[in-house]
Design an enzyme around this catalytic site. Structure first.
Site, PDB file in Angstrom:
ATOM      1  N   ARG A   3     -82.825  27.560-136.298  1.00  0.00           N
ATOM      2  CA  ARG A   3     -82.277  28.317-137.416  1.00  0.00           C
ATOM      3  C   ARG A   3     -81.295  27.447-138.184  1.00  0.00           C
ATOM      4  O   ARG A   3     -80.488  26.739-137.592  1.00  0.00           O
ATOM      5  CB  ARG A   3     -81.563  29.563-136.891  1.00  0.00           C
ATOM      6  CG  ARG A   3     -80.872  30.394-137.976  1.00  0.00           C
ATOM      7  CD  ARG A   3     -80.115  31.546-137.367  1.00  0.00           C
ATOM      8  NE  ARG A   3     -79.303  32.230-138.354  1.00  0.00           N
ATOM      9  CZ  ARG A   3     -78.401  33.158-138.077  1.00  0.00           C
ATOM     10  NH1 ARG A   3     -78.209  33.520-136.817  1.00  0.00           N
ATOM     11  NH2 ARG A   3     -77.695  33.732-139.036  1.00  0.00           N
ATOM     12  N   ASN A 185     -77.550  21.546-141.182  1.00  0.00           N
ATOM     13  CA  ASN A 185     -77.944  20.238-140.646  1.00  0.00           C
ATOM     14  C   ASN A 185     -77.268  19.899-139.324  1.00  0.00           C
ATOM     15  O   ASN A 185     -77.092  18.740-138.975  1.00  0.00           O
ATOM     16  CB  ASN A 185     -77.667  19.137-141.682  1.00  0.00           C
ATOM     17  CG  ASN A 185     -78.385  19.388-142.989  1.00  0.00           C
ATOM     18  OD1 ASN A 185     -79.559  19.740-142.994  1.00  0.00           O
ATOM     19  ND2 ASN A 185     -77.679  19.243-144.108  1.00  0.00           N
ATOM     20  N   ARG A 186     -76.867  20.932-138.605  1.00  0.00           N
ATOM     21  CA  ARG A 186     -76.225  20.781-137.292  1.00  0.00           C
ATOM     22  C   ARG A 186     -74.872  20.065-137.371  1.00  0.00           C
ATOM     23  O   ARG A 186     -74.367  19.576-136.367  1.00  0.00           O
ATOM     24  CB  ARG A 186     -77.148  20.060-136.298  1.00  0.00           C
ATOM     25  CG  ARG A 186     -78.403  20.879-135.922  1.00  0.00           C
ATOM     26  CD  ARG A 186     -77.988  22.243-135.385  1.00  0.00           C
ATOM     27  NE  ARG A 186     -79.092  23.031-134.859  1.00  0.00           N
ATOM     28  CZ  ARG A 186     -79.667  24.039-135.505  1.00  0.00           C
ATOM     29  NH1 ARG A 186     -79.305  24.329-136.745  1.00  0.00           N
ATOM     30  NH2 ARG A 186     -80.609  24.759-134.940  1.00  0.00           N
ATOM     31  N   LEU A 187     -74.283  20.011-138.570  1.00  0.00           N
ATOM     32  CA  LEU A 187     -72.939  19.439-138.705  1.00  0.00           C
ATOM     33  C   LEU A 187     -71.922  20.572-138.577  1.00  0.00           C
ATOM     34  O   LEU A 187     -71.178  20.900-139.513  1.00  0.00           O
ATOM     35  CB  LEU A 187     -72.800  18.709-140.047  1.00  0.00           C
ATOM     36  CG  LEU A 187     -73.695  17.485-140.210  1.00  0.00           C
ATOM     37  CD1 LEU A 187     -73.501  16.866-141.590  1.00  0.00           C
ATOM     38  CD2 LEU A 187     -73.407  16.458-139.122  1.00  0.00           C
TER      39      LEU A 187
END
Length: 210
Positions: A3, A185-187
């Site tokens: 997600r 973006n998983r940041l």
């Protein structure tokens, strides 16, 4: 299964001076957002040999001293905390892409505090605390229900139920509290309060890489 998180971020200047105040803000926001049981938390403990175990319990109170939950002292978590009085708490607020992770030392709450909370529990829950030898093997569901029925006869609805001597509260005194906000973006934003007696507020704030 992946997600993409699109929620607004979490910046250092937005944080409260202490983790309990910040937790209160996020807890209220999770409740307002309709998170189911926002007080549900994953409690992780370890035995004397360091073998971990986890389970979901309900937060029953928090203040400047820490986070409180209640259990049977003879349960697995109770015996592990007696041998190794440290724990981790995880609040998994998935619908708002947030987590709060607490680590710290643990101690029992006073009996007066336990008794005051026990009196607020529904009658059936008070009987259940007596009926269940939590974490121990039971021969059948029927035996468990038989114990409960015997207690219901002894303490009918409306009659006071004494606090079991083997049941009570634990308070987790936070040494670190991490606030995790999902980002694109998983940041992700990960801001951690760490107990620091040299800091003006008693807490140092650190940003962690996601």
């Amino acid at each position: 299964m992946r997600r993409q998180y699109s929620a607004a971020g979490l910046a250092e200047h937005e944080l409260a001076h202490d983790p309990m105040t910040q937790f209160g803000r996020w807890f209220a926001e999770a409740e307002a957002a309709g998170v189911h049981e926002p007080n549900a938390m994953v409690l992780s403990t370890a035995d004397a040999a360091g073998r971990p175990s986890s389970r979901t319990v309900l937060l029953k109170g928090y203040d400047g001293r820490g986070f409180v939950f209640y259990t049977n002292y003879g349960s697995r978590k109770g015996t592990e905390l007696a041998a190794n009085p440290y724990a981790s708490l995880l609040f998994p607020w998935h619908p708002v892409a947030r987590q709060v992770i607490v680590t710290g030392s643990v101690e029992r709450v006073g009996r007066d505090e336990t008794a005051a909370y026990f009196r607020t529990r529904p009658h059936g829950s008070r009987l259940g605390a007596w009926a269940s030898e939590q974490s121990r093997v039971v021969a059948s569901r029927r035996l468990l229900e038989q114990r409960y029925a015997e207690l219901a006869d002894r303490y009918p609805e409306g009659e006071g139920v004494p606090v079991p001597p083997f049941w009570g509260g634990f308070r987790v005194h936070p040494e670190a509290v991490e606030f995790w906000q999902g980002r694109q973006n998983r940041l992700h934003d990960r801001l951690r309060y760490r107990a620091d007696p040299t800091a003006p507020t008693g807490w140092a704030i650190e940003r962690l890489c996601p």
